[in-house]
Design a protein around this motif. Structure first.
Motif, PDB file in Angstrom:
ATOM      1  N   GLY B  52       0.791  -1.149   0.174  1.00 38.42           N
ATOM      2  CA  GLY B  52       0.134  -0.022   0.129  1.00 38.42           C
ATOM      3  C   GLY B  52       0.848   1.206  -0.154  1.00 38.42           C
ATOM      4  O   GLY B  52       1.371   1.613   1.022  1.00 38.42           O
ATOM      5  N   HIS B 128      -3.703  -5.868   4.184  1.00 39.26           N
ATOM      6  CA  HIS B 128      -2.893  -6.027   3.037  1.00 39.26           C
ATOM      7  C   HIS B 128      -3.470  -7.226   2.207  1.00 39.26           C
ATOM      8  O   HIS B 128      -3.370  -7.373   1.134  1.00 39.26           O
ATOM      9  CB  HIS B 128      -1.502  -6.318   3.342  1.00 39.26           C
ATOM     10  CG  HIS B 128      -1.002  -5.025   4.002  1.00 39.26           C
ATOM     11  ND1 HIS B 128      -0.543  -3.965   3.418  1.00 39.26           N
ATOM     12  CD2 HIS B 128      -0.307  -4.733   5.240  1.00 39.26           C
ATOM     13  CE1 HIS B 128      -0.230  -2.984   4.121  1.00 39.26           C
ATOM     14  NE2 HIS B 128      -0.033  -3.468   5.209  1.00 39.26           N
ATOM     15  N   HIS B 331      -2.760   2.523   7.017  1.00 36.84           N
ATOM     16  CA  HIS B 331      -3.658   1.845   6.083  1.00 36.84           C
ATOM     17  C   HIS B 331      -4.708   2.649   5.632  1.00 36.84           C
ATOM     18  O   HIS B 331      -5.555   2.991   6.551  1.00 36.84           O
ATOM     19  CB  HIS B 331      -4.085   0.319   6.185  1.00 36.84           C
ATOM     20  CG  HIS B 331      -2.787  -0.475   6.536  1.00 36.84           C
ATOM     21  ND1 HIS B 331      -3.289  -1.760   6.973  1.00 36.84           N
ATOM     22  CD2 HIS B 331      -1.790  -0.444   6.518  1.00 36.84           C
ATOM     23  CE1 HIS B 331      -1.957  -2.548   7.017  1.00 36.84           C
ATOM     24  NE2 HIS B 331      -0.932  -1.538   6.971  1.00 36.84           N
ATOM     25  N   SER B 335      -6.200   4.980  -4.168  1.00 42.05           N
ATOM     26  CA  SER B 335      -4.715   4.934  -4.369  1.00 42.05           C
ATOM     27  C   SER B 335      -4.479   5.907  -5.601  1.00 42.05           C
ATOM     28  O   SER B 335      -5.684   6.451  -6.217  1.00 42.05           O
ATOM     29  CB  SER B 335      -4.131   3.732  -4.550  1.00 42.05           C
ATOM     30  OG  SER B 335      -2.900   3.607  -4.866  1.00 42.05           O
TER      31      SER B 335
END
Lengths: 519, 407
Positions: B52, B128, B331, B335
């Protein structure tokens, strides 16, 4: 052990041409379990034993020679497992995971996470978090170490394979939530006691274990906040199989039945209104909390389930495990693992009939499978998954001699993409050849064969949790090899072995050969 | 033994001879020969940044004052022609981290690079593993999941002869469920494990076995890589610039994809920057530098083929918009994806966007996802290979592809 391995002799500079005679001369000295004198096992027996066990070693051959096929199988299917060899039992006994209590661990780690989260941001907080995670990873490693040691050395070879199979069937992954702390307990208490018992007990034990409750989120499943994740997989992956006729509505109804099935590791019981108090259940970290349960009526697979608390869950599991689809699905999964990537439907049908008539008695279903002519016909044609490959190679190479360090073993399994407890998604590792025999996998497997075949694989470097130091060399050219495996080799493989110019190379070729890679 | 026809007759010796002659390498026997779709020159590489990556310190939303308010220690300074550590303006809202001045900025200016902010998945686990898996599976968020089928494996099935390869240690989930797709790690690779004599002994044991071609191909691929690396050493002796890290790996990928493979996957780790992430310089900047040098080196190595190549860079999620107490980020959700190619209509920031303020953050913490990865990739695949709606639906079931007009 009195003999030196052929490998060390060669490394001291014996010419290649002397290899064959050196091997033969030294084999007699190899350490093997005492075996009654007599004819070597038949080709059929060798193939049968290679499938019923993780792979041959001298102990397996000795037991088999003593008892014969029927009694050997009875022993493998017996409900009481024979004891582990003493040095292995000792190695396992000094592991923390052997003495850990999952409920206490969960309570302690939850409290520690809470304490850490309350710390001010900074290096101290990071250090504390890291230390806690590392401790959890160590426990998960110990659980994997225990599983690998048992797989290699336990005389209960069928039970060990079934433990792997059922864990995989009810898969949880150690990377999620606090599961790394719980995974040893999950295998030991939810899976292992039931691998040859009744299927329903496996379903109930996995359902109520905190590892599964975290992994598939049923711990979050509550009235008006329904989480379908576990309910869906319970039908799709654990009991009925996909496409067996249940609907999205059945998933939603089952999810509502499962509301309130969750975790309480350390807190006092919730305060409940009087009508609910008798419905509250708790066992270890498992809790059924009526205040989180949906008490309205549900319809599951055509059955009306009256709202009344955890009794609904037990009724639902009864409904599921008595579906013909469940008998069929579970039997077929067993047959894919033990018989063939495409198991004969007639065999699966007979297994399913046994499953139904014995209330899901796994030992009886497995007995039907292993005694079937279809099983005999399939011998030698099932490609070894990485676990079978690595464990059988170690059983052949080191026989009953205990390895001291399992880190290389984990490295090999990880490199072959089948690390213990490492499959992230709930479907578990693939059981068929296609997943393990790709070009990339084959070349990697040969490289691992070379690592196992080498005298310096790191298996005898003591690690924490090993109780002795020592050294060991792979002895693949053993009596077990000459009696049992050599007769199976094709001319092609024999020619390749004869062309080997060193003992490690000979070992590598044997472990890479098609005959060794099928069971 | 289960009888199965060999997929083809293996002729490893002939292939090795070709290698020696330095001829273009014939592809290994992989999936799809039977489909016999017309071979397309198009090449596609998916680069997966695992962990990430913090997109807001890569493509800086410099028109947002909230960015500067919430990142007092790690923000990258507003564009300023005289400042070496200031962001590099791309338009009135977005700017690049200055670490990519020599690498990505020229590509952007040559219209070979575009960015898609607010891209990602509807998976909200912020885990993740779960999010990476769900992207690689490429299935709708709701409903049943087939955990054994990755979207690039389905793409390869749809394309037919597309010569797929994963530049990874083990076959990634994204390629699961197809026929035999090779994988090879190009990181820190040494000599091939087996010499020619050993390779021939190993192969000989599998003659007439149905794994014959898998065995030959697997060993062969290691040989190919060894040859590619030998070329590097020759080049180095002639004074070529010494590359390292991902740049070296990418150069090796470039050779293999230029000559042989047309659908590739690689993953790059090290993006989980909870602590001391840095700004214009520091841990994240170094990683971005390494990655960007790699992509430039990949493009250069591809040569003429770069014109028919598309590279997409994705990550499982973005990170929290605000910095945390450890000069890092946690997190998050949305994106920024990258699209690169020799002939794309790039030099743009595309997809659905919105101004960034506290009010527009998702759950008051992250970039929202306005451009779903299935819609974005599906739209690119549709044009790149001319896929039909039915074919696209096999790759990304029930997705609604968007056309970003990049290809």
């Amino acid at each position: 052990m009195t003999g030196r391995s052929a490998g060390t002799a060669l490394q001291r500079g014996l010419p290649a041409a002397a290899l064959a005679s050196a091997v033969v001369a030294l084999v007699a000295c190899a350490s093997t379990a005492s075996r009654p004198a007599g004819p070597p096992p038949s080709r059929a027996d060798v193939l049968w034993l290679s499938r019923v066990t993780y792979g041959l070693n001298s102990q397996t051959l000795a037991d088999f020679a003593l008892h014969g096929r029927a009694a050997f199988l009875d022993e493998q299917l017996a409900n009481t497992a024979p004891a582990l060899p003493e040095p292995i039992a000792e190695q396992i006994n000094i592991l923390d995971v052997t003495h850990a209590d999952a409920t206490q661990l969960l309570a302690a780690t939850s409290a520690e996470y809470k304490r850490i989260n309350a710390l001010a941001d900074g290096p101290e907080k990071e250090e504390a978090r890291k230390a806690l995670n590392e401790r959890g990873n160590e426990l998960a490693y110990e659980a994997a170490r225990r599983e690998v040691l048992r797989a290699i050395y336990s005389p209960a070879q069928l039970r060990e394979q079934l433990t792997w199979f059922w864990f995989n069937h009810f898969n949880v992954a150690s990377s999620k939530a606090s599961i790394r702390w719980l995974i040893g307990d999950y295998e030991e208490r939810a899976i292992r006691p039931h691998v040859l018992g009744h299927f329903r007990d496996l379903v109930m034990a996995t359902m109520t274990h905190p590892a599964m409750l975290q992994y598939l989120d049923n711990a979050q499943n509550a009235v008006n906040h329904v989480n379908e994740n576990y309910a869906r997989e319970l039908m799709e992956l654990h009991t009925l199989g996909v496409g067996s006729g249940y609907t999205q509505n059945d998933v939603q109804e089952l999810a509502r039945i499962l509301t309130g099935v969750g975790i309480n590791a350390g807190s006092p019981a919730p305060k409940l209104k009087p009508a609910w108090q008798s419905l509250y259940r708790r066992n270890g970290a498992f809790e059924f909390n009526p205040a989180r349960h949906d008490f309205t009526a549900k319809v599951l697979l055509g059955h009306t389930v009256r709202g009344r608390g955890f009794a609904e869950v037990e009724e639902a599991v009864d409904i599921l495990v008595h579906q013909p689809a469940c008998a069929q699905f579970v039997s077929r999964q067993l047959a894919i693992y033990f018989v063939s990537d495409n198991p004969p439907p007639a065999l699966v049908a007979r297994m399913a009939a046994t499953f139904s008539s014995t209330d899901g008695d796994i030992a009886r279903v497995v007995q039907v499978m292993l005694s079937a002519p279809e099983f005999t016909a399939s011998l030698g044609s099932k490609f070894k998954d990485p676990m079978h490959f690595v464990v059988s190679a170690l059983r052949l190479a080191y026989d009953t001699r205990p390895i001291l360090n399992t880190h290389p073993v984990m490295g090999w399994l990880n490199s072959l993409a089948e690390a213990p407890f490492g499959h992230q998604t709930p479907d578990g590792y693939a059981l068929t050849e296609a997943a393990w025999a790709s070009s990339g996998q084959m070349s990697r497997r040969f490289e691992i064969a070379r690592a196992i075949a080498a005298p310096n694989a790191g298996l005898f470097k003591p690690e924490e949790g090993s109780i002795a130091s020592g050294e060991g060399f792979p002895q693949l050219a053993s009596r077990t090899f000459y009696d049992a495996l050599e007769p199976l080799l094709t001319e092609r493989t024999k020619n390749a072995l004869n062309a080997a110019t060193s003992q490690p190379e000979w070992n590598t070729l044997l472990l890479s050969s098609p005959e060794f890679n099928y069971r | 033994m289960i009888s199965r026809m060999p997929k083809r007759l293996a002729v490893p010796m002939r292939r090795r001879d070709l290698l020696k002659l330095g001829a273009a390498l014939p592809a290994l026997s992989t999936v799809g020969r039977l489909f016999a779709a017309p071979a397309s020159p198009a090449r596609f590489l998916l680069v997966f940044l695992r962990g990430g990556y913090d997109c807001a310190n890569f493509l800086v939303p410099y028109s947002s004052s909230y960015y500067y308010e919430t990142r007092p220690h790690i923000a990258i300074a507003r564009p300023d022609a005289s400042g070496p550590h200031a962001a590099l303006a791309l338009d009135t809202d977005w700017a690049l981290t200055p670490i990519v001045r020599e690498t990505l900025l020229p590509l952007f200016q040559q219209r070979q690079l575009s960015f898609i902010p607010f891209a990602g998945t509807d998976d909200l686990s912020r885990s993740h593993f779960e999010t990476q898996d769900s992207i690689e599976l490429g299935e709708p968020a709701q409903g049943r999941h087939d955990f054994a089928s990755g979207f690039m494996a389905r793409l390869v099935q749809v394309l037919g002869a597309s010569e797929p390869i994963a530049f990874t240690d083990s076959l990634p989930l994204v390629f699961h469920g197809g026929a035999d797709i090779p994988n090879v790690s190009l990181k820190g690779i040494g000599k091939p494990a087996f010499d020619e004599r050993q390779t021939s002994l190993l192969t000989s044991m599998y003659a007439e076995n149905h794994l014959e071609s898998a065995v030959a191909d697997g060993l062969e691929l290691r040989q190919q890589v060894a040859v590619a690396i030998a070329d590097e050493m020759v080049a180095a002796n002639r004074g070529a610039i010494n590359t390292k890290g991902f740049a070296l790996e990418a150069q090796r990928m470039g050779k293999l994809m230029r000559d042989t493979y047309r659908v590739g996957f690689v993953d790059v780790g090290g993006w989980d920057t909870h602590v001391n992430e840095g700004g214009a310089q520091g841990a994240l900047a170094n990683n971005l530098d390494n990655l960007s040098r790699g992509l430039v080196s990949f493009a250069e190595t591809m040569g003429e083929q770069w014109k028919s190549t598309l590279v997409v860079v994705v990550s499982e999620f973005g990170r929290t918009f605000r910095e945390n107490g450890n000069n890092g980020t946690d997190h998050g959700h949305g994106s920024v994806y990258w699209v690169l190619g020799g002939t794309i209509s790039g030099g743009s920031i595309v997809g659905e966007q919105r101004p960034i303020s506290r009010a527009t953050l998702f759950q008051d913490r992250d970039y929202p996802v306005l451009n779903n990865y299935r819609a974005v990739l599906g739209g690119l695949f549709r044009v790149l290979w001319g896929l039909s709606p039915t074919q696209l639906d096999r790759v990304f079931p029930a997705a609604k592809p968007v056309d970003l007009k990049l290809v």
